[in-house]
Design a protein around this motif. Structure first.
Motif, short mmCIF file in Angstrom:
data_model
loop_
_atom_site.label_atom_id
_atom_site.label_comp_id
_atom_site.label_asym_id
_atom_site.label_seq_id
_atom_site.Cartn_x
_atom_site.Cartn_y
_atom_site.Cartn_z
N UNK A 1 -21.67 -22.09 -9.78
CA UNK A 1 -22.17 -21.73 -11.11
C UNK A 1 -21.02 -21.42 -12.07
N UNK A 2 -19.90 -21.02 -11.52
CA UNK A 2 -18.76 -20.65 -12.36
C UNK A 2 -17.88 -21.84 -12.76
N UNK B 1 -14.09 -33.53 -12.28
CA UNK B 1 -13.10 -34.60 -12.48
C UNK B 1 -11.75 -33.92 -12.39
N UNK B 2 -11.02 -34.23 -11.34
CA UNK B 2 -9.89 -33.41 -10.91
C UNK B 2 -8.62 -33.66 -11.72
N UNK B 3 -7.98 -32.57 -12.11
CA UNK B 3 -6.64 -32.60 -12.68
C UNK B 3 -5.77 -31.66 -11.87
N UNK B 4 -4.47 -31.90 -11.86
CA UNK B 4 -3.58 -31.08 -11.04
C UNK B 4 -3.54 -29.64 -11.52
N UNK B 5 -3.73 -29.43 -12.82
CA UNK B 5 -3.71 -28.09 -13.40
C UNK B 5 -4.98 -27.86 -14.19
N UNK B 6 -5.61 -26.74 -13.96
CA UNK B 6 -6.81 -26.36 -14.74
C UNK B 6 -6.95 -24.85 -14.68
N UNK B 7 -7.90 -24.35 -15.47
CA UNK B 7 -8.17 -22.92 -15.52
C UNK B 7 -8.70 -22.41 -14.18
N UNK B 8 -8.27 -21.19 -13.83
CA UNK B 8 -8.84 -20.51 -12.67
C UNK B 8 -10.11 -19.81 -13.14
N UNK B 9 -11.27 -20.20 -12.60
CA UNK B 9 -12.53 -19.63 -13.06
C UNK B 9 -12.89 -18.33 -12.37
N UNK B 10 -12.07 -17.89 -11.43
CA UNK B 10 -12.29 -16.60 -10.75
C UNK B 10 -10.96 -15.85 -10.63
N UNK B 11 -10.33 -15.55 -11.75
CA UNK B 11 -9.00 -14.91 -11.68
C UNK B 11 -9.07 -13.50 -11.12
N UNK C 1 -9.83 -26.09 -5.25
CA UNK C 1 -10.04 -24.74 -5.75
C UNK C 1 -8.73 -23.98 -5.87
N UNK C 2 -8.74 -22.97 -6.74
CA UNK C 2 -7.64 -22.02 -6.82
C UNK C 2 -7.83 -20.96 -5.74
N UNK C 3 -6.79 -20.12 -5.54
CA UNK C 3 -6.92 -19.04 -4.57
C UNK C 3 -7.99 -18.05 -5.00
N UNK C 4 -8.06 -17.77 -6.30
CA UNK C 4 -9.08 -16.85 -6.80
C UNK C 4 -10.48 -17.36 -6.52
N UNK C 5 -10.68 -18.66 -6.69
CA UNK C 5 -11.99 -19.25 -6.42
C UNK C 5 -12.32 -19.25 -4.93
N UNK C 6 -11.31 -19.47 -4.10
CA UNK C 6 -11.52 -19.39 -2.66
C UNK C 6 -11.95 -17.97 -2.26
N UNK C 7 -11.26 -16.97 -2.82
CA UNK C 7 -11.59 -15.58 -2.51
C UNK C 7 -13.00 -15.23 -2.98
N UNK C 8 -13.35 -15.70 -4.18
CA UNK C 8 -14.68 -15.42 -4.73
C UNK C 8 -15.77 -16.03 -3.84
#
Length: 203
Positions: A185-186, A193-203, A167-174
């Motif tokens: 759900x987000x 399927x994990x990649x090192x870089x992806x969109x933050x779904x809870x910016x 998870x990103x930090x934004x997703x952890x906070x959410x």
């Protein structure tokens, strides 16, 4: 370590519910519990790699004394990677998922604690240089059949399988505010399927 008959059951379980093991990356420096990584290569049906820990479930986790076990004291971890992922390069940008799985697998023993569905882990730093992923959550195994959650060992003990989703930090906070279900759900199915870089779904 699993007893030989336990290991045979776990290996058969992986084959039947997740996929045929292509290779096993053995833990050269086991700390208290040996955590090997089974690598299941891409197939036409599942065009991605699946990594599974083998050994974490040989250790009984320490559940709270007032918490009913219900077969939750053994676990193994699953993580999915794109079909072009490279193994054996020694480069951290390719090796970090293996390191992550081993680090998480040792947490219950190192901290006399336990891990289960919905638990989040703050890694404290990005999984690898340039990545926005700095934590993870444990979910059900997303790319497998419904039977791929609980493996019964010969003595009746249950080993639970959990998907590791970084998870990103934004997703952890959410997740801390809204909870596990709202977070999941987000996050699109394809991001399991994990990649090192992806969109933050809870910016």
């Amino acid at each position: 370590l699993y007893a030989p008959e336990q290991f045979a059951v776990v290996r058969t379980f992986l084959k039947e519910h997740i996929g045929e093991i292509g290779q096993v990356l053995h833990d050269p420096f086991p700390k208290g519990v040996q955590v090997d990584i089974a690598v299941i290569p891409p197939t036409e049906e599942k065009p991605f790699y699946t990594l599974c820990t083998v050994g974490m479930g040989a250790h009984l986790m320490h559940l709270p004394s007032d918490f009913p076990s219900a077969g939750l004291d053994r676990a193994e971890l699953v993580l999915s990677l794109p079909p072009d992922w490279q193994f054996g390069t020694g480069e951290d940008r390719w090796n970090w998922p293996i390191r992550l799985l081993k680090d998480i697998a040792h947490l219950p023993l190192d901290q006399s604690s336990w891990l289960g569905w919905g638990h989040t882990i703050d890694l404290g730093s990005p999984v690898t240089a340039g990545s926005g992923l700095c934590g993870c959550i444990l979910t059900g195994v997303i790319h497998a059949d419904v039977g791929a959650l609980r493996c019964e060992l010969p003595g009746g003990e249950i080993v639970n399988f959990y998907q590791v989703l970084p998870l990103t930090q934004g997703e952890m906070n959410f997740k801390r505010v809204a909870g596990v279900t709202a977070l999941l759900r987000k996050i699109p199915h394809e991001d399991f399927i994990i990649r090192s870089k992806r969109e933050d779904h809870c910016p």
